[in-house]
Scaffold this motif. Structure first.
Motif, mmCIF file in Angstrom:
data_model
loop_
_atom_site.group_PDB
_atom_site.id
_atom_site.type_symbol
_atom_site.label_atom_id
_atom_site.label_comp_id
_atom_site.label_asym_id
_atom_site.label_seq_id
_atom_site.Cartn_x
_atom_site.Cartn_y
_atom_site.Cartn_z
ATOM 1 N N ILE A 7 14.766 19.018 124.493
ATOM 2 C CA ILE A 7 14.350 18.165 123.385
ATOM 3 C C ILE A 7 15.274 18.409 122.197
ATOM 4 N N VAL A 8 15.809 17.339 121.661
ATOM 5 C CA VAL A 8 16.633 17.420 120.451
ATOM 6 C C VAL A 8 15.960 16.566 119.380
ATOM 7 N N HIS A 9 15.462 17.213 118.349
ATOM 8 C CA HIS A 9 14.744 16.545 117.258
ATOM 9 C C HIS A 9 15.583 16.697 115.991
ATOM 10 N N THR A 10 16.097 15.589 115.477
ATOM 11 C CA THR A 10 17.019 15.623 114.337
ATOM 12 C C THR A 10 16.477 14.806 113.174
ATOM 13 N N THR A 11 16.498 15.402 111.999
ATOM 14 C CA THR A 11 16.104 14.706 110.773
ATOM 15 C C THR A 11 17.256 14.797 109.782
ATOM 16 N N THR A 12 17.638 13.653 109.224
ATOM 17 C CA THR A 12 18.739 13.599 108.261
ATOM 18 C C THR A 12 18.255 12.977 106.962
ATOM 19 N N PHE A 13 18.427 13.708 105.850
ATOM 20 C CA PHE A 13 18.114 13.208 104.519
ATOM 21 C C PHE A 13 19.420 12.827 103.835
ATOM 22 N N SER A 14 19.494 11.593 103.334
ATOM 23 C CA SER A 14 20.694 11.131 102.633
ATOM 24 C C SER A 14 20.323 10.816 101.186
ATOM 25 N N TYR A 15 21.004 11.474 100.242
ATOM 26 C CA TYR A 15 20.683 11.348 98.822
ATOM 27 C C TYR A 15 21.703 10.470 98.099
ATOM 28 N N ASP A 16 21.242 9.733 97.135
ATOM 29 C CA ASP A 16 22.113 8.895 96.300
ATOM 30 C C ASP A 16 22.620 9.728 95.130
ATOM 31 N N GLY A 17 23.395 10.748 95.460
ATOM 32 C CA GLY A 17 23.876 11.687 94.458
ATOM 33 C C GLY A 17 23.637 13.098 94.945
ATOM 34 N N PRO A 18 24.184 14.110 94.239
ATOM 35 C CA PRO A 18 24.045 15.497 94.697
ATOM 36 C C PRO A 18 22.617 16.019 94.522
ATOM 37 N N ALA A 19 22.127 16.690 95.555
ATOM 38 C CA ALA A 19 20.828 17.364 95.509
ATOM 39 C C ALA A 19 21.079 18.868 95.536
ATOM 40 N N VAL A 20 20.253 19.607 94.840
ATOM 41 C CA VAL A 20 20.357 21.068 94.821
ATOM 42 C C VAL A 20 18.949 21.652 94.967
ATOM 43 N N ALA A 21 18.900 22.959 95.179
ATOM 44 C CA ALA A 21 17.618 23.666 95.266
ATOM 45 C C ALA A 21 16.660 22.969 96.222
ATOM 46 N N SER A 22 17.075 22.867 97.473
ATOM 47 C CA SER A 22 16.257 22.236 98.504
ATOM 48 C C SER A 22 15.526 23.311 99.293
ATOM 49 N N TYR A 23 14.211 23.199 99.331
ATOM 50 C CA TYR A 23 13.374 24.170 100.048
ATOM 51 C C TYR A 23 12.519 23.419 101.065
#
Length: 247
Positions: A7-23
């Motif tokens: 099983i390969v489960h992939t999630t991709t978040f794409s931001y409209d600009g730089p994101a920091v401090a992601s928890y």
């Protein structure tokens, strides 16, 4: 019949600009139980994170993910190989009187709650009570209630089944995972001297094509990936699940 899956489960978040401090907290590691064995599991995260693994209150494997470098894309991919061999569930033994005793009602009180998102529709609640009233044992009622949910095909079948079972005093928990060949899936387990699974989409017991990942009171306890970040507005999210039978 035993089966093995990759099983390969992939999630991709794409931001409209730089994101920091992601928890984030990832619940993407399948459970190891008498019915299934995790042969291999790997979690890949880009950008490279700091990670910490632990078990949550319900015994699920959790990976805490922290990314402090500025990024426009966060990709989390879990790859698992799991061997599944499910035995048919045992016949019901718990009586209604035993289900009401502290050893069950108090021990599993968290799986008897009815928050708003789990409370069943009025018609289903009435149907569940009627089924319970004529059933000799809670386990017999649970199967009939699940079949009623499957025939009604509500929008959120797992939560509706949870609520219907809890309405009549049967402890029930949510299971997140996968089913072959469909991919991501959820079902329900109820307590009867052990946890017994049933799929509210079909009214049938999960078989060897089901891979469980996490259990909890409802979906909010077992989200595959959730957390907070500092950065642009809501990102675009892309999720894919590839489930391949190996044996």
């Amino acid at each position: 019949m035993s089966m093995q899956f990759r099983i390969v489960h992939t999630t991709t978040f794409s931001y409209d600009g730089p994101a920091v401090a992601s928890y984030n907290q990832a619940r993407l590691t399948p459970l190891t139980t008498p019915n299934q064995i995790v042969v291999h599991h790997r979690l890949d995260v880009s950008p490279k994170p700091w990670t910490y693994e632990y078990k949550d209150y319900f015994g699920n494997e959790v990976t805490a993910i922290e990314v402090l470098d500025a990024h426009r894309t966060l990709k989390v991919s879990a790859t698992s190989t799991v061997q599944v061999s499910r035995e048919p569930g045992a016949a019901p033994v718990l009586t209604w009187e035993e289900a009401a005793l502290p050893g069950v009602a108090d021990r599993f009180v968290e799986f008897l709650g009815l928050p708003a998102h789990v409370a069943p529709e009025e018609e289903l609640a009435g149907r569940a009570k009627a089924i319970a009233a004529s059933a000799g044992l809670p386990g017999e009622a649970a199967v009939e209630i699940a079949r009623a949910v499957a025939s009604a095909a509500p929008a959120d079948a797992a939560h509706q089944l949870l609520g219907a079972l809890r309405t009549v005093g049967i402890p029930a928990r949510y299971v997140s995972g996968y089913v072959y060949p469909g991919g991501a899936h959820s079902w329900v387990e109820w307590w009867d001297d052990g946890w017994h699974g049933i799929d509210p989409a079909t009214g049938a017991e999960p078989g060897d094509t089901y891979v469980g990942v996490a259990t909890g009171r409802d979906h909010t306890d077992v989200k595959p990936l959730g957390g907070i970040y500092s950065g642009p507005a809501e990102p675009a999210v892309e999720v894919s699940v590839e489930m391949t039978r190996l044996a």
